[in-house]
Design an enzyme around this catalytic site. Sequence first.
Site, mmCIF file in Angstrom:
data_model
loop_
_atom_site.group_PDB
_atom_site.id
_atom_site.type_symbol
_atom_site.label_atom_id
_atom_site.label_comp_id
_atom_site.label_asym_id
_atom_site.label_seq_id
_atom_site.Cartn_x
_atom_site.Cartn_y
_atom_site.Cartn_z
ATOM 1 N N PHE A 57 11.805 -11.309 15.453
ATOM 2 C CA PHE A 57 13.221 -10.512 14.765
ATOM 3 C C PHE A 57 14.384 -11.009 16.063
ATOM 4 C CE2 PHE A 57 11.326 -7.288 17.508
ATOM 5 C CZ PHE A 57 12.412 -7.130 18.551
ATOM 6 N N THR A 91 16.393 4.613 19.117
ATOM 7 C CA THR A 91 16.583 3.348 18.573
ATOM 8 C C THR A 91 16.523 3.377 17.145
ATOM 9 O OG1 THR A 91 15.920 2.275 20.606
ATOM 10 C CG2 THR A 91 16.253 0.868 18.485
ATOM 11 N N ARG A 102 23.248 7.898 16.924
ATOM 12 C CA ARG A 102 22.555 7.381 15.825
ATOM 13 C C ARG A 102 21.889 8.314 14.788
ATOM 14 N NH1 ARG A 102 19.473 3.824 20.265
ATOM 15 N NH2 ARG A 102 20.972 1.913 20.598
ATOM 16 N N HIS A 115 24.693 -0.023 21.089
ATOM 17 C CA HIS A 115 23.780 -0.472 22.239
ATOM 18 C C HIS A 115 24.227 0.208 23.579
ATOM 19 C CE1 HIS A 115 21.451 -3.033 25.170
ATOM 20 N NE2 HIS A 115 22.620 -3.103 25.715
#
Length: 147
Positions: A57, A91, A102, A115
Amino acid sequence: MERTYLMIKPDGVQRNLIGEIVSRFEKKGFTLIGAKLMTVTKEQAETHYAEHKERPFFGELVDFITSGPVFAMVWEGENVIATARKMMGATNPADAEPGTIRGDFGVQVAMNVIHGSDSPESAKREIDIFFDSSELNEYDKVVNRWV
């Protein structure tokens, strides 16, 4: 005083979340010592994500982080790295607790809004990638006596 690097990713910038996210860290008592709206270069992205270079990725990470402006920040405060990690949440937004950044705003793993550095070593490395020392401002806040 401990420092960390935080970056509101292109999805967070596009969704007008800068003010909300900055406000959370200010209310927690941390000090913003550097901030800028910027477009990450391919070179910066590849350096930033170097640990993922061999992962399948990697290209998608670089493409996403360079796809639009980010809001890069340096925060300072007691235990700012660990606390910021808790405030951001897992995450994967599907695993992030409600009340975390998040958990409240993340859509998917690839677009998880923010981040944050995961260690003092990462913080220093990431700050050096995105900021020149002249862009960081050290100052005393009266409120620091209270937090």
